[in-house]
Design a protein around this motif. Sequence first.
Motif, PDB file in Angstrom:
ATOM      1  N   SER A  61      -6.813  10.475 -10.157  1.00  6.45           N
ATOM      2  CA  SER A  61      -6.351   9.644  -9.053  1.00  6.45           C
ATOM      3  C   SER A  61      -6.963  10.074  -7.728  1.00  6.45           C
ATOM      4  O   SER A  61      -7.402   9.248  -6.932  1.00  6.45           O
ATOM      5  CB  SER A  61      -4.823   9.692  -8.968  1.00  6.45           C
ATOM      6  N   VAL A 113       0.814  -1.214   0.000  1.00  5.40           N
ATOM      7  CA  VAL A 113       0.000   0.000   0.000  1.00  5.40           C
ATOM      8  C   VAL A 113       0.848   1.264   0.000  1.00  5.40           C
ATOM      9  O   VAL A 113       0.313   2.367   0.121  1.00  5.40           O
ATOM     10  CB  VAL A 113      -0.966   0.033   1.207  1.00  5.40           C
ATOM     11  N   TYR A 128      -7.085  -1.611  -6.444  1.00  4.61           N
ATOM     12  CA  TYR A 128      -6.840  -2.898  -5.794  1.00  4.61           C
ATOM     13  C   TYR A 128      -7.662  -3.021  -4.517  1.00  4.61           C
ATOM     14  O   TYR A 128      -8.059  -2.025  -3.902  1.00  4.61           O
ATOM     15  CB  TYR A 128      -5.374  -3.047  -5.387  1.00  4.61           C
ATOM     16  N   LYS A 171      -0.140   4.453  -2.109  1.00  6.32           N
ATOM     17  CA  LYS A 171      -1.514   4.320  -2.604  1.00  6.32           C
ATOM     18  C   LYS A 171      -2.470   5.159  -1.762  1.00  6.32           C
ATOM     19  O   LYS A 171      -2.181   5.486  -0.611  1.00  6.32           O
ATOM     20  CB  LYS A 171      -1.943   2.859  -2.613  1.00  6.32           C
ATOM     21  N   SER A 191       3.235   5.923 -10.277  1.00  2.50           N
ATOM     22  CA  SER A 191       3.524   4.503 -10.444  1.00  2.50           C
ATOM     23  C   SER A 191       3.485   4.128 -11.926  1.00  2.50           C
ATOM     24  O   SER A 191       3.067   4.902 -12.778  1.00  2.50           O
ATOM     25  CB  SER A 191       2.496   3.665  -9.672  1.00  2.50           C
ATOM     26  N   SER A 229      -7.814   0.611  -2.588  1.00  2.00           N
ATOM     27  CA  SER A 229      -6.831   1.663  -2.798  1.00  2.00           C
ATOM     28  C   SER A 229      -6.638   1.897  -4.284  1.00  2.00           C
ATOM     29  O   SER A 229      -6.866   1.008  -5.112  1.00  2.00           O
ATOM     30  CB  SER A 229      -5.498   1.305  -2.139  1.00  2.00           C
ATOM     31  N   VAL A 230      -6.220   3.112  -4.612  1.00  2.00           N
ATOM     32  CA  VAL A 230      -5.875   3.458  -5.991  1.00  2.00           C
ATOM     33  C   VAL A 230      -4.398   3.800  -6.036  1.00  2.00           C
ATOM     34  O   VAL A 230      -3.799   4.216  -5.048  1.00  2.00           O
ATOM     35  CB  VAL A 230      -6.729   4.632  -6.521  1.00  2.00           C
ATOM     36  N   GLU A 231      -3.813   3.639  -7.206  1.00  2.00           N
ATOM     37  CA  GLU A 231      -2.379   3.823  -7.363  1.00  2.00           C
ATOM     38  C   GLU A 231      -1.979   5.297  -7.315  1.00  2.00           C
ATOM     39  O   GLU A 231      -2.745   6.194  -7.683  1.00  2.00           O
ATOM     40  CB  GLU A 231      -1.907   3.230  -8.694  1.00  2.00           C
ATOM     41  N   ASP A 232      -0.762   5.524  -6.890  1.00  2.00           N
ATOM     42  CA  ASP A 232      -0.136   6.835  -6.972  1.00  2.00           C
ATOM     43  C   ASP A 232       0.084   7.177  -8.449  1.00  2.00           C
ATOM     44  O   ASP A 232       0.371   6.308  -9.270  1.00  2.00           O
ATOM     45  CB  ASP A 232       1.204   6.799  -6.218  1.00  2.00           C
ATOM     46  N   THR A 240      -7.040  -7.546  -7.856  1.00  2.00           N
ATOM     47  CA  THR A 240      -7.082  -6.456  -8.832  1.00  2.00           C
ATOM     48  C   THR A 240      -8.501  -6.242  -9.325  1.00  2.00           C
ATOM     49  O   THR A 240      -9.185  -7.192  -9.712  1.00  2.00           O
ATOM     50  CB  THR A 240      -6.161  -6.757 -10.022  1.00  2.00           C
ATOM     51  N   ARG A 245      -3.646  -9.531  -2.500  1.00  2.00           N
ATOM     52  CA  ARG A 245      -4.136  -8.428  -3.321  1.00  2.00           C
ATOM     53  C   ARG A 245      -5.087  -8.950  -4.390  1.00  2.00           C
ATOM     54  O   ARG A 245      -4.850  -9.983  -4.997  1.00  2.00           O
ATOM     55  CB  ARG A 245      -2.965  -7.699  -3.986  1.00  2.00           C
TER      56      ARG A 245
END
Length: 410
Positions: free
Chosen positions: A179, A83, A111, A86, A104, A98-101, A122, A120
Amino acid sequence: MGHWSKLSLDLLNAIDDYLVLYADKVRIRSICMAWNSYLPKLPNHQVKQFPWLLHPLDNNSEASHALFNPIDEKLYAIYLPEVHGKIFKGSSYGWVASVEDINSSSPTDIYLINPITRARITLPPRTEFADVVQYRPDEVGEEFIVRMDYDNEPNDVHGYDSDAEGYVDEHIASLYIASLNLTTKIVLSSAPCDECAVVAIYGHALQLAWCRFNDKEWTHIYAGLCNFMDILFHKGKLYALTMFGKLFMFENIGTDLDTKVTEIALNVAMPKTRCAHLAECSDGSLIVVLRYLENDKIAPKRYMVRTIGFKVYKFDSLGSSWFEVNNIGDDILFLGLNSSRAIASRGLKGYKGNHIYFSDEDTNDSPNADENERFYSDVGVFNLKDRILESLPGLHNKAIWPRPIWINVD
């Protein structure tokens, strides 16, 4: 000497047997996936069901996060690189959405992550929602063309004009905006399984969409409704609350059947800050919790969105109306981006009934923001009887990112 993850099973079980505190048993299972799979599943006792606060650490240690246990008022560091960077968007049944930075390699990914097992799942990415007209990863700063589809505009602070024709607008949004802002909250209908449905509040219009595991895209829920601020699965149905005080019940979410929607009369005046929660009491009843906020400027470019109080409303089935209550018995509410539920505190040392343990709902700080420009986190405890608000014992409010979130340590 071999790697510590190769510790013999006899020795590992002996260490586990030696541990007395539940928190220590959680920690040893969070060290690595091998240990978590080797050790027996924790017993399904009542303490296990109490949420802990998943809290990012602001140091340079190997442990990036900690679990805060309100019973002993301590932070227990965990190694959770899954995480790192995220943004938390919800938690249900021990899983964190959570969502990605944006920095990334896969910035649109979404996820579900289990902080204890580090497993995890997806989900379909942000590009697969109905509002995305086009995703252009090479157009830096203008990656998304998104559709804003307001089928029903609010005609005042109390509701919608059902006869409004609405309007549709397409505009450009950066990956940064997508994001932080274009996915607001994600909840699960159950613990992960084939029948589990995942529901999200998304887009500038704050609409609803759902998916199942292994789906490639998100399915939009019921065109014509928007401005949702909280969602909760309750007795197999999805309940959704708008910022203008409309409450809807959806049936057949996550199935191949047609979605049914019913509006539930809600005679409750929403706070000006438009912040409210749906929650489930330990007796299975549904409640609406209004949250009152103030925006304090505590230094140049430094702010704190501060909770100043709550009001709780229950449904009177006989009178078909909602009424305010100042006493929820020995229940404790855990509110925030999590799927909010109350838990009975009877006989459990360390927790106080008729209290609300709360954490942030605002997730829109940037990981790249200067620390002096970030909002302070807003966590605390509210006594419903005495209307007294206190800081969470053992945890000090400060500018951290991402915001802490309540999880069930399952």
